[in-house]
Design an enzyme around this catalytic site. Structure first.
Site, PDB file in Angstrom:
ATOM      1  N   GLN A  87      43.225  56.912  36.905  1.00  0.00           N
ATOM      2  CA  GLN A  87      43.143  57.004  35.411  1.00  0.00           C
ATOM      3  C   GLN A  87      41.687  56.757  34.864  1.00  0.00           C
ATOM      4  O   GLN A  87      41.391  57.089  33.855  1.00  0.00           O
ATOM      5  CB  GLN A  87      43.942  55.691  34.875  1.00  0.00           C
ATOM      6  CG  GLN A  87      43.205  54.345  34.832  1.00  0.00           C
ATOM      7  CD  GLN A  87      43.919  53.185  34.415  1.00  0.00           C
ATOM      8  OE1 GLN A  87      45.128  52.954  34.919  1.00  0.00           O
ATOM      9  NE2 GLN A  87      43.403  52.468  33.203  1.00  0.00           N
ATOM     10  N   GLY A 108      42.351  43.504  35.831  1.00  0.00           N
ATOM     11  CA  GLY A 108      41.458  42.305  36.356  1.00  0.00           C
ATOM     12  C   GLY A 108      40.336  42.113  35.397  1.00  0.00           C
ATOM     13  O   GLY A 108      40.306  42.644  34.557  1.00  0.00           O
ATOM     14  N   ALA A 109      39.245  41.441  35.888  1.00  0.00           N
ATOM     15  CA  ALA A 109      38.311  40.798  35.157  1.00  0.00           C
ATOM     16  C   ALA A 109      39.148  40.223  33.949  1.00  0.00           C
ATOM     17  O   ALA A 109      38.543  40.727  32.928  1.00  0.00           O
ATOM     18  CB  ALA A 109      37.181  41.963  34.854  1.00  0.00           C
ATOM     19  N   GLY A 119      42.188  37.977  26.185  1.00  0.00           N
ATOM     20  CA  GLY A 119      43.246  39.038  25.714  1.00  0.00           C
ATOM     21  C   GLY A 119      44.207  39.193  26.823  1.00  0.00           C
ATOM     22  O   GLY A 119      45.608  39.045  26.521  1.00  0.00           O
ATOM     23  N   HIS A 120      44.062  39.171  28.099  1.00  0.00           N
ATOM     24  CA  HIS A 120      45.267  39.219  29.206  1.00  0.00           C
ATOM     25  C   HIS A 120      45.905  38.039  29.349  1.00  0.00           C
ATOM     26  O   HIS A 120      47.065  37.982  29.282  1.00  0.00           O
ATOM     27  CB  HIS A 120      44.222  39.203  30.505  1.00  0.00           C
ATOM     28  CG  HIS A 120      43.528  40.556  31.042  1.00  0.00           C
ATOM     29  ND1 HIS A 120      42.238  40.645  30.974  1.00  0.00           N
ATOM     30  CD2 HIS A 120      43.758  41.882  30.922  1.00  0.00           C
ATOM     31  CE1 HIS A 120      41.549  41.857  31.055  1.00  0.00           C
ATOM     32  NE2 HIS A 120      42.702  42.580  30.874  1.00  0.00           N
ATOM     33  N   HIS A 153      40.500  37.972  30.904  1.00  0.00           N
ATOM     34  CA  HIS A 153      39.807  37.424  29.886  1.00  0.00           C
ATOM     35  C   HIS A 153      41.074  36.834  28.886  1.00  0.00           C
ATOM     36  O   HIS A 153      42.146  37.111  29.304  1.00  0.00           O
ATOM     37  CB  HIS A 153      38.864  38.179  28.945  1.00  0.00           C
ATOM     38  CG  HIS A 153      39.404  39.730  28.584  1.00  0.00           C
ATOM     39  ND1 HIS A 153      40.617  39.754  27.753  1.00  0.00           N
ATOM     40  CD2 HIS A 153      39.078  40.839  29.084  1.00  0.00           C
ATOM     41  CE1 HIS A 153      40.844  40.943  27.661  1.00  0.00           C
ATOM     42  NE2 HIS A 153      40.103  41.719  28.198  1.00  0.00           N
TER      43      HIS A 153
HETATM   44  P1  AMP Z   1      43.141  46.249  31.286  1.00  0.00           P
HETATM   45  O1  AMP Z   1      43.045  45.284  32.447  1.00  0.00           O
HETATM   46  O2  AMP Z   1      41.917  46.513  30.517  1.00  0.00           O
HETATM   47  O3  AMP Z   1      44.088  47.506  31.931  1.00  0.00           O
HETATM   48  O4  AMP Z   1      44.242  45.486  29.985  1.00  0.00           O
HETATM   49  C1  AMP Z   1      45.492  44.954  30.781  1.00  0.00           C
HETATM   50  C2  AMP Z   1      46.380  44.950  29.453  1.00  0.00           C
HETATM   51  O5  AMP Z   1      45.768  43.737  28.708  1.00  0.00           O
HETATM   52  C3  AMP Z   1      46.585  45.949  28.605  1.00  0.00           C
HETATM   53  O6  AMP Z   1      47.952  46.084  27.997  1.00  0.00           O
HETATM   54  C4  AMP Z   1      45.558  45.771  27.619  1.00  0.00           C
HETATM   55  O7  AMP Z   1      46.079  46.400  26.335  1.00  0.00           O
HETATM   56  C5  AMP Z   1      45.621  44.332  27.272  1.00  0.00           C
HETATM   57  N1  AMP Z   1      44.445  43.978  26.697  1.00  0.00           N
HETATM   58  C6  AMP Z   1      43.134  44.021  27.117  1.00  0.00           C
HETATM   59  N2  AMP Z   1      42.274  43.473  26.171  1.00  0.00           N
HETATM   60  C7  AMP Z   1      42.782  42.990  25.292  1.00  0.00           C
HETATM   61  C8  AMP Z   1      42.670  41.928  24.105  1.00  0.00           C
HETATM   62  N3  AMP Z   1      41.369  42.083  23.658  1.00  0.00           N
HETATM   63  N4  AMP Z   1      43.626  41.493  23.451  1.00  0.00           N
HETATM   64  C9  AMP Z   1      44.871  41.700  23.823  1.00  0.00           C
HETATM   65  N5  AMP Z   1      45.236  42.382  25.103  1.00  0.00           N
HETATM   66  C10 AMP Z   1      44.352  42.950  25.578  1.00  0.00           C
END
Ligand code: AMP
Length: 279
Positions: free
Chosen positions: A61, A31-32, A36-37, A34
């Site tokens: 984790q 969540g949260a 990237g997600h 952006h």
């Molecule tokens: P998280 O919510 O941080 O667990 O991330 C979920 C997925 O989004 C994971 O596969 C991360 O590697 C990917 N992710 C997080 N930040 C980015 C980013 N800046 N660019 C691309 N993928 C991202």
């Protein structure tokens, strides 16, 4: 977008799609959200009939309870973003749904991969990642799993998990999406004050410096220059390492093989990670 909180409900829905021969892409997140997600959601939408995103802040984790407690949650905004970007299904389980009282913990044989870099600085982290991803992919049974290169070691660990499980799930690693100042987008960036956010651009500048200046031979002197660059800008550095694609640490570069630089550093107790393919 349909939101499911219960395993039985989402399983039934996905079974119906599978019977129709529909392909399923899956984007697990905490969540949260952006851009990237969202880039992962977009990639899945392009490749698949159905895109499933999960939001679950996985307690197993986090090796640091403060990091877990301070993890940002922006659920209403996340739902809006997912709807706007044509996500089909959001899986939003409770902790009890993922880890019921009868949940049996397994140990995953990840080998040396889990003992370096993040594995060294966050003991148990990758076991926790495998625990939740194992559970989630057994629920979603996706054809393709979308992961971000920003968490490069996590990509390798999850690929290893899929190999250990003998699954034929395809793992697609998508490029890191960055802010205008080069900082990799991350949910943790929400904890940075504006001055810290600007300063955090040094992380990407440091990686770029390494990419532009790496030369065959000993890499230790360039790593210490990079460390100075970060510490001079207020960072506490956990590690800066150059490694091969399998994440075996390199101290001497042969001038030919592929290398990646990985950094973990904190600014005012906000721990950030980033990486860049160097050669
Ligand atoms: P998280 O919510 O941080 O667990 O991330 C979920 C997925 O989004 C994971 O596969 C991360 O590697 C990917 N992710 C997080 N930040 C980015 C980013 N800046 N660019 C691309 N993928 C991202």
């Amino acid at each position: 977008m349909i939101i499911y909180k219960k395993i039985n409900d989402i399983t039934q829905h996905l079974d119906n799609h599978r019977k129709e021969g529909h392909t399923i892409g899956f984007v697990p997140t905490m969540g949260a959200l952006h851009n990237g997600h969202i880039s992962l959601i977009t990639a899945s939408n392009i490749d698949n009939d159905l895109t499933v995103c999960s939001i679950f802040v996985n307690p197993t984790q986090f090796n640091n309870s403060e990091d877990f407690e301070k993890y940002p949650t922006t659920l209403d905004n996340d739902i809006d973003l997912l709807e706007l970007n044509d996500c089909d299904i959001l899986f939003l389980p409770s902790t009890d749904e993922i880890y019921p009282p009868n949940f049996i913990k397994q140990h995953y044989e990840l080998g040396a991969l889990a003992d370096v870099l993040e594995g060294k600085y966050r003991p148990g982290h990758f076991q926790g990642v495998c625990m939740v991803v194992d559970k989630l992919i057994s629920i979603i049974q996706c054809d393709t799993l979308y992961l971000g290169q920003k968490d490069y070691q996590q990509c390798l660990v999850i690929s290893k998990l899929i190999e250990l499980k003998g699954l034929n799930t395809f793992v697609k690693i998508m490029p890191t999406i960055r802010e205008d100042n080069g900082l990799a987008m991350s949910s943790r960036n929400k904890r940075l004050q504006i001055g810290e956010f600007n300063n955090a651009a040094t992380l990407y500048k440091t990686l770029s410096y390494l990419k532009n200046n790496i030369a065959p031979g000993d890499v230790n002197s360039i790593i210490s220059e990079a460390t100075n660059l970060l510490t001079n800008n207020g960072f506490i550095v956990d590690y800066i390492e150059v490694a091969n694609e399998q994440l075996e640490i390199i101290s001497n570069w042969d001038g030919k093989s592929k290398t990646i630089c990985l950094i973990a550093a904190s600014i005012n107790n906000v721990r950030l990670i980033d990486n860049l393919i160097l050669t």
